[in-house]
Design a protein around this motif. Structure first.
Motif, PDB file in Angstrom:
ATOM      1  N   ASP A   1     -13.682  34.022 -53.022  1.00  0.00           N
ATOM      2  CA  ASP A   1     -13.153  35.266 -53.561  1.00  0.00           C
ATOM      3  C   ASP A   1     -12.287  34.931 -54.779  1.00  0.00           C
ATOM      4  O   ASP A   1     -12.135  33.767 -55.152  1.00  0.00           O
ATOM      5  CB  ASP A   1     -12.398  36.077 -52.506  1.00  0.00           C
ATOM      6  CG  ASP A   1     -11.197  35.349 -51.920  1.00  0.00           C
ATOM      7  OD1 ASP A   1     -10.643  34.432 -52.577  1.00  0.00           O
ATOM      8  OD2 ASP A   1     -10.789  35.708 -50.805  1.00  0.00           O
ATOM      9  N   LYS A   2     -11.723  35.937 -55.414  1.00  0.00           N
ATOM     10  CA  LYS A   2     -10.946  35.723 -56.642  1.00  0.00           C
ATOM     11  C   LYS A   2      -9.778  34.772 -56.420  1.00  0.00           C
ATOM     12  O   LYS A   2      -9.464  33.959 -57.284  1.00  0.00           O
ATOM     13  CB  LYS A   2     -10.471  37.056 -57.196  1.00  0.00           C
ATOM     14  CG  LYS A   2     -11.605  37.913 -57.705  1.00  0.00           C
ATOM     15  CD  LYS A   2     -11.147  39.267 -58.164  1.00  0.00           C
ATOM     16  CE  LYS A   2     -12.356  40.096 -58.562  1.00  0.00           C
ATOM     17  NZ  LYS A   2     -12.016  41.432 -58.996  1.00  0.00           N
ATOM     18  N   ALA A   3      -9.140  34.848 -55.268  1.00  0.00           N
ATOM     19  CA  ALA A   3      -8.005  33.964 -54.969  1.00  0.00           C
ATOM     20  C   ALA A   3      -8.445  32.503 -54.847  1.00  0.00           C
ATOM     21  O   ALA A   3      -7.673  31.593 -55.161  1.00  0.00           O
ATOM     22  CB  ALA A   3      -7.307  34.418 -53.684  1.00  0.00           C
ATOM     23  N   ASP A   4      -9.666  32.256 -54.412  1.00  0.00           N
ATOM     24  CA  ASP A   4     -10.190  30.887 -54.313  1.00  0.00           C
ATOM     25  C   ASP A   4     -10.505  30.307 -55.683  1.00  0.00           C
ATOM     26  O   ASP A   4     -10.339  29.107 -55.915  1.00  0.00           O
ATOM     27  CB  ASP A   4     -11.485  30.860 -53.485  1.00  0.00           C
ATOM     28  CG  ASP A   4     -11.296  31.249 -52.039  1.00  0.00           C
ATOM     29  OD1 ASP A   4     -10.266  30.898 -51.447  1.00  0.00           O
ATOM     30  OD2 ASP A   4     -12.210  31.905 -51.493  1.00  0.00           O
ATOM     31  N   ILE A   5     -10.981  31.143 -56.577  1.00  0.00           N
ATOM     32  CA  ILE A   5     -11.454  30.666 -57.876  1.00  0.00           C
ATOM     33  C   ILE A   5     -10.321  30.191 -58.773  1.00  0.00           C
ATOM     34  O   ILE A   5     -10.455  29.186 -59.472  1.00  0.00           O
ATOM     35  CB  ILE A   5     -12.304  31.755 -58.561  1.00  0.00           C
ATOM     36  CG1 ILE A   5     -13.615  31.892 -57.798  1.00  0.00           C
ATOM     37  CG2 ILE A   5     -12.564  31.411 -60.023  1.00  0.00           C
ATOM     38  CD1 ILE A   5     -14.491  32.996 -58.282  1.00  0.00           C
ATOM     39  N   GLU A   6      -9.197  30.870 -58.763  1.00  0.00           N
ATOM     40  CA  GLU A   6      -8.097  30.512 -59.662  1.00  0.00           C
ATOM     41  C   GLU A   6      -7.682  29.042 -59.533  1.00  0.00           C
ATOM     42  O   GLU A   6      -7.640  28.332 -60.537  1.00  0.00           O
ATOM     43  CB  GLU A   6      -6.902  31.431 -59.425  1.00  0.00           C
ATOM     44  CG  GLU A   6      -5.787  31.197 -60.420  1.00  0.00           C
ATOM     45  CD  GLU A   6      -4.627  32.158 -60.220  1.00  0.00           C
ATOM     46  OE1 GLU A   6      -3.479  31.690 -60.315  1.00  0.00           O
ATOM     47  OE2 GLU A   6      -4.873  33.347 -59.970  1.00  0.00           O
ATOM     48  N   PRO A   7      -7.408  28.512 -58.339  1.00  0.00           N
ATOM     49  CA  PRO A   7      -7.047  27.088 -58.267  1.00  0.00           C
ATOM     50  C   PRO A   7      -8.209  26.155 -58.602  1.00  0.00           C
ATOM     51  O   PRO A   7      -7.995  25.076 -59.155  1.00  0.00           O
ATOM     52  CB  PRO A   7      -6.563  26.897 -56.831  1.00  0.00           C
ATOM     53  CG  PRO A   7      -6.986  28.099 -56.074  1.00  0.00           C
ATOM     54  CD  PRO A   7      -7.232  29.191 -57.063  1.00  0.00           C
ATOM     55  N   ILE A   8      -9.428  26.556 -58.285  1.00  0.00           N
ATOM     56  CA  ILE A   8     -10.591  25.716 -58.609  1.00  0.00           C
ATOM     57  C   ILE A   8     -10.732  25.572 -60.117  1.00  0.00           C
ATOM     58  O   ILE A   8     -11.094  24.508 -60.614  1.00  0.00           O
ATOM     59  CB  ILE A   8     -11.869  26.290 -57.972  1.00  0.00           C
ATOM     60  CG1 ILE A   8     -11.821  26.112 -56.460  1.00  0.00           C
ATOM     61  CG2 ILE A   8     -13.113  25.622 -58.549  1.00  0.00           C
ATOM     62  CD1 ILE A   8     -12.938  26.811 -55.727  1.00  0.00           C
ATOM     63  N   GLU A   9     -10.440  26.626 -60.864  1.00  0.00           N
ATOM     64  CA  GLU A   9     -10.556  26.588 -62.321  1.00  0.00           C
ATOM     65  C   GLU A   9      -9.632  25.553 -62.950  1.00  0.00           C
ATOM     66  O   GLU A   9      -9.854  25.135 -64.078  1.00  0.00           O
ATOM     67  CB  GLU A   9     -10.276  27.973 -62.916  1.00  0.00           C
ATOM     68  CG  GLU A   9     -11.457  28.911 -62.835  1.00  0.00           C
ATOM     69  CD  GLU A   9     -12.618  28.466 -63.702  1.00  0.00           C
ATOM     70  OE1 GLU A   9     -12.402  27.981 -64.834  1.00  0.00           O
ATOM     71  OE2 GLU A   9     -13.760  28.599 -63.246  1.00  0.00           O
ATOM     72  N   ARG A  10      -8.611  25.104 -62.234  1.00  0.00           N
ATOM     73  CA  ARG A  10      -7.681  24.092 -62.760  1.00  0.00           C
ATOM     74  C   ARG A  10      -8.089  22.671 -62.379  1.00  0.00           C
ATOM     75  O   ARG A  10      -7.337  21.729 -62.611  1.00  0.00           O
ATOM     76  CB  ARG A  10      -6.264  24.389 -62.263  1.00  0.00           C
ATOM     77  CG  ARG A  10      -5.700  25.693 -62.810  1.00  0.00           C
ATOM     78  CD  ARG A  10      -4.225  25.867 -62.501  1.00  0.00           C
ATOM     79  NE  ARG A  10      -3.917  25.802 -61.094  1.00  0.00           N
ATOM     80  CZ  ARG A  10      -3.766  26.863 -60.274  1.00  0.00           C
ATOM     81  NH1 ARG A  10      -3.906  28.076 -60.763  1.00  0.00           N
ATOM     82  NH2 ARG A  10      -3.479  26.704 -59.001  1.00  0.00           N
TER      83      ARG A  10
END
Length: 87
Positions: A39-48
């Motif tokens: 979900d959107k909350a999972d993607i944010e840390p992965i993008e870093r």
């Protein structure tokens, strides 16, 4: 490493990739791959992280994603794709 009709091999500066190990007929189904939905909350840390290039946009929900748990995660995620995914 060969897995059925595909070969996982060095792809130059990009690391490793998935290549056809034999001629593949258009429309041929390869093998199903398990997925983990993000979900959107999972993607944010992965993008870093360096994993930012190893997930797919979710096929049905904008802003969400999918991590494939098989060899498909090594496929090129560029558009246009050279492989059609059937979710």
């Amino acid at each position: 490493m060969r897995i059925g009709p595909v070969l996982i091999a060095a792809a130059g500066a990009k690391g490793r990739g998935v290549f056809a190990a034999e001629p593949l007929a258009a429309g041929r189904a390869l093998e199903p791959q398990p997925v983990f939905e993000l979900d959107k909350a999972d993607i944010e840390p992965i993008e870093r992280t360096r994993f930012r290039h190893h997930y797919f946009a979710h096929p049905e929900r904008d802003g969400e994603g999918v991590i494939v748990l098989g060899w498909l995660t090594l496929c090129n995620h560029a558009r246009p794709a050279s492989l059609e995914l059937d979710w």
